[in-house]
Design a protein around this motif. Sequence first.
Motif, mmCIF file in Angstrom:
data_model
loop_
_atom_site.group_PDB
_atom_site.id
_atom_site.type_symbol
_atom_site.label_atom_id
_atom_site.label_comp_id
_atom_site.label_asym_id
_atom_site.label_seq_id
_atom_site.Cartn_x
_atom_site.Cartn_y
_atom_site.Cartn_z
ATOM 1 N N VAL A 111 1.608 51.432 44.324
ATOM 2 C CA VAL A 111 2.204 50.768 43.166
ATOM 3 C C VAL A 111 1.377 51.098 41.938
ATOM 4 O O VAL A 111 0.142 50.942 41.947
ATOM 5 N N SER A 112 2.021 51.550 40.886
ATOM 6 C CA SER A 112 1.336 51.841 39.628
ATOM 7 C C SER A 112 1.867 50.900 38.559
ATOM 8 O O SER A 112 3.077 50.852 38.307
ATOM 9 N N MET A 113 0.959 50.136 37.939
ATOM 10 C CA MET A 113 1.363 49.222 36.867
ATOM 11 C C MET A 113 0.477 49.407 35.648
ATOM 12 O O MET A 113 -0.678 49.819 35.765
ATOM 13 N N SER A 114 1.022 49.105 34.477
ATOM 14 C CA SER A 114 0.295 49.331 33.232
ATOM 15 C C SER A 114 -0.304 48.027 32.713
ATOM 16 O O SER A 114 -0.101 46.949 33.277
ATOM 17 N N ASN A 159 -6.300 44.712 33.393
ATOM 18 C CA ASN A 159 -7.029 43.632 32.731
ATOM 19 C C ASN A 159 -6.145 42.748 31.864
ATOM 20 O O ASN A 159 -6.602 41.764 31.313
ATOM 21 N N SER A 160 -4.857 43.093 31.770
ATOM 22 C CA SER A 160 -3.919 42.250 31.021
ATOM 23 C C SER A 160 -3.439 41.057 31.836
ATOM 24 O O SER A 160 -2.918 40.097 31.281
ATOM 25 N N VAL A 161 -3.602 41.100 33.162
ATOM 26 C CA VAL A 161 -3.074 40.046 34.036
ATOM 27 C C VAL A 161 -3.893 38.764 33.872
ATOM 28 O O VAL A 161 -5.121 38.786 33.988
ATOM 29 N N ILE A 162 -3.210 37.655 33.599
ATOM 30 C CA ILE A 162 -3.886 36.368 33.441
ATOM 31 C C ILE A 162 -3.419 35.350 34.474
ATOM 32 O O ILE A 162 -3.937 34.237 34.537
ATOM 33 N N SER A 163 -2.432 35.712 35.304
ATOM 34 C CA SER A 163 -1.926 34.761 36.290
ATOM 35 C C SER A 163 -1.454 35.508 37.534
ATOM 36 O O SER A 163 -0.750 36.513 37.432
ATOM 37 N N ILE A 164 -1.891 35.006 38.709
ATOM 38 C CA ILE A 164 -1.441 35.562 39.979
ATOM 39 C C ILE A 164 -0.915 34.412 40.823
ATOM 40 O O ILE A 164 -1.633 33.455 41.097
ATOM 41 N N GLY A 165 0.337 34.492 41.227
ATOM 42 C CA GLY A 165 0.977 33.417 41.963
ATOM 43 C C GLY A 165 0.490 33.309 43.394
ATOM 44 O O GLY A 165 -0.071 34.252 43.972
ATOM 45 N N SER A 166 0.730 32.165 44.000
ATOM 46 C CA SER A 166 0.293 31.895 45.357
ATOM 47 C C SER A 166 0.910 32.889 46.333
ATOM 48 O O SER A 166 2.101 33.173 46.288
ATOM 49 N N GLY A 167 0.071 33.427 47.220
ATOM 50 C CA GLY A 167 0.559 34.335 48.242
ATOM 51 C C GLY A 167 1.098 35.638 47.706
ATOM 52 O O GLY A 167 1.941 36.272 48.340
ATOM 53 N N HIS A 177 -8.535 45.884 43.375
ATOM 54 C CA HIS A 177 -9.353 46.178 42.201
ATOM 55 C C HIS A 177 -8.817 45.408 41.008
ATOM 56 O O HIS A 177 -7.627 45.452 40.715
ATOM 57 N N ILE A 178 -9.676 44.680 40.348
ATOM 58 C CA ILE A 178 -9.329 44.070 39.071
ATOM 59 C C ILE A 178 -10.126 44.810 38.020
ATOM 60 O O ILE A 178 -11.356 44.831 38.049
ATOM 61 N N SER A 179 -9.414 45.484 37.111
ATOM 62 C CA SER A 179 -10.034 46.543 36.325
ATOM 63 C C SER A 179 -10.943 46.042 35.212
ATOM 64 O O SER A 179 -11.693 46.815 34.643
ATOM 65 N N ASP A 180 -10.897 44.759 34.886
ATOM 66 C CA ASP A 180 -11.733 44.244 33.815
ATOM 67 C C ASP A 180 -12.461 42.994 34.287
ATOM 68 O O ASP A 180 -11.849 42.047 34.752
ATOM 69 N N ILE A 181 -13.783 42.998 34.175
ATOM 70 C CA ILE A 181 -14.594 41.901 34.708
ATOM 71 C C ILE A 181 -14.261 40.580 34.021
ATOM 72 O O ILE A 181 -14.071 39.559 34.677
ATOM 73 N N ILE A 227 -8.715 34.868 35.163
ATOM 74 C CA ILE A 227 -7.394 34.833 35.783
ATOM 75 C C ILE A 227 -7.115 33.438 36.350
ATOM 76 O O ILE A 227 -7.970 32.829 36.971
ATOM 77 N N LYS A 228 -5.910 32.974 36.122
ATOM 78 C CA LYS A 228 -5.476 31.700 36.688
ATOM 79 C C LYS A 228 -4.759 31.969 38.007
ATOM 80 O O LYS A 228 -3.756 32.685 38.052
ATOM 81 N N PHE A 229 -5.267 31.405 39.085
ATOM 82 C CA PHE A 229 -4.643 31.585 40.381
ATOM 83 C C PHE A 229 -3.865 30.333 40.750
ATOM 84 O O PHE A 229 -4.394 29.228 40.727
#
Length: 215
Positions: A92-95, A119-127, A139-143, A149-151
Amino acid sequence: ETPGTLSDKIYEAWQRPENVTRLTLTGTLNDDDFTLMRKTMTSLVEVDLSGITNTSGVNFEGKDNLMTICLPKNLSKIDSEAFYHCDHLYSVSMSNSVTSIETSAFKNCYSLLSITIPNSVISIGSGAFENCLALSAVHISDIAAWCNIKFDYLYSNPLDYAHNLYLNNAKVTDLVIPEGVTSLGESAFASCSNITSIVIPDSVKSIGSYAFAWC
């Protein structure tokens, strides 16, 4: 040029939808186009959507023969169950346009080998990656982004991401905690039974109870 006309374009190219194996698209797609790709294009294994203008609505749920996909460059979110049960999806390739990965977005993607979360991702849903049994690298590209990130999971510490990504069901073997992370939550990596190597930076000042239980 017109959403909903993907089938017409394929026939105009003297092709039958069920025979197409690789597809590169531009323009805007609607539900009819995605239904065509999911259900009628039974040989489709590779899709490049980087040139389409959709910001949401990408849906390949249940397309078990899909192997690789390049997501739109301006996609803002990966919808809930967008790739649920894409059994053979491995790439999967995402920008950096993606800001959220919704609940169960990649659930049961048994062949997914690795994923890079921009590094633009700020939210990852459950499961979001539940039962991704072949997943060996996340890999999360930005420390800084990782720390913020809100999980969407019932744990108080945002670094309890291992449960949210269901790493304990995956094959992650090497884990590197980024510099800047200050704490690891309770049971953060419990049952990550395949991990053989962990690197914890000096910035970590506290580690919660059972953080590495049953490792």
